[in-house]
Design a protein around this motif. Structure first.
Motif, short mmCIF file in Angstrom:
data_model
loop_
_atom_site.label_atom_id
_atom_site.label_comp_id
_atom_site.label_asym_id
_atom_site.label_seq_id
_atom_site.Cartn_x
_atom_site.Cartn_y
_atom_site.Cartn_z
N ILE A 1 -20.57 7.12 27.18
CA ILE A 1 -19.18 7.35 27.86
C ILE A 1 -18.62 8.58 26.92
O ILE A 1 -17.88 9.40 27.62
N ALA B 1 -17.08 11.87 28.51
CA ALA B 1 -15.62 12.25 28.49
C ALA B 1 -15.89 13.86 28.11
O ALA B 1 -15.09 14.71 28.81
N GLY C 1 -9.97 10.10 22.50
CA GLY C 1 -9.96 9.45 24.01
C GLY C 1 -11.30 8.94 24.35
O GLY C 1 -11.22 7.75 24.90
N ALA C 2 -12.25 9.66 24.32
CA ALA C 2 -13.63 9.08 24.42
C ALA C 2 -14.02 7.87 23.62
O ALA C 2 -14.71 6.81 24.39
N LEU D 1 -11.89 4.87 25.11
CA LEU D 1 -12.73 4.51 26.45
C LEU D 1 -13.95 3.72 26.31
O LEU D 1 -14.18 2.61 26.64
N LEU E 1 -12.64 0.24 25.03
CA LEU E 1 -12.06 -0.27 26.13
C LEU E 1 -13.40 -1.13 26.85
O LEU E 1 -13.38 -2.12 27.37
N ALA E 2 -14.47 -0.31 27.16
CA ALA E 2 -15.85 -0.71 27.89
C ALA E 2 -16.38 -1.66 26.96
O ALA E 2 -16.82 -2.77 27.50
N THR F 1 -16.12 -1.84 32.20
CA THR F 1 -16.15 -0.73 33.53
C THR F 1 -15.30 -1.09 34.54
O THR F 1 -14.62 -0.31 35.12
N LEU G 1 -11.73 -0.44 33.53
CA LEU G 1 -11.47 1.03 33.60
C LEU G 1 -11.25 1.46 34.98
O LEU G 1 -10.13 2.34 35.20
#
Length: 116
Positions: A2, A6, A54-55, A58, A61-62, A90, A93
């Motif tokens: 991810i 990104a 940010g990456a 993410l 979050l994944a 996923t 997202l």
């Protein structure tokens, strides 16, 4: 993976040389930074600095559904194993992306409707 994508997406979407050139062409500048190559280097540095958090967000979050299910002990032995695949990171997202895009579309339609 991810984090790699990104950075890859950021590299495709933002061209610091083009941004610096457009700023210079239209008379814009970044306070304290000279127009031209200095602006390009500054934009590259800022992009690299903001892409990593940010990456990582993410990626977190994944992975969040897997971590939550593991923490709450909802493994396949207790009947919650299929929950991991139903409520994966996923899909989260994708749902958030679609929801944000839908809200943008609705807002633009409302603005067009009320435009005089």
């Amino acid at each position: 993976l991810i984090i790699f994508f990104a950075y890859f997406y950021t590299a495709i979407q933002f061209n610091p040389a083009e941004l610096a050139e457009n700023l210079k062409k239209y008379g814009g500048f970044i306070p304290g930074i000279r127009p031209g190559s200095h602006t390009k280097e500054y934009i590259e540095k800022v992009l690299n600095r903001i892409t990593l958090p940010g990456a990582m967000f993410l990626a977190g979050l994944a992975l969040a559904p897997y971590i939550i299910i593991k923490f709450l002990d909802l493994s396949s032995n207790s009947g919650g194993g299929s929950l991991v695949y139903t409520f994966g990171g996923t899909s989260l997202l994708i749902m958030v992306g679609v929801a944000l895009e839908t809200l943008k579309q609705i807002e633009s339609q409302l603005l067009m409707r009320n435009y005089e």
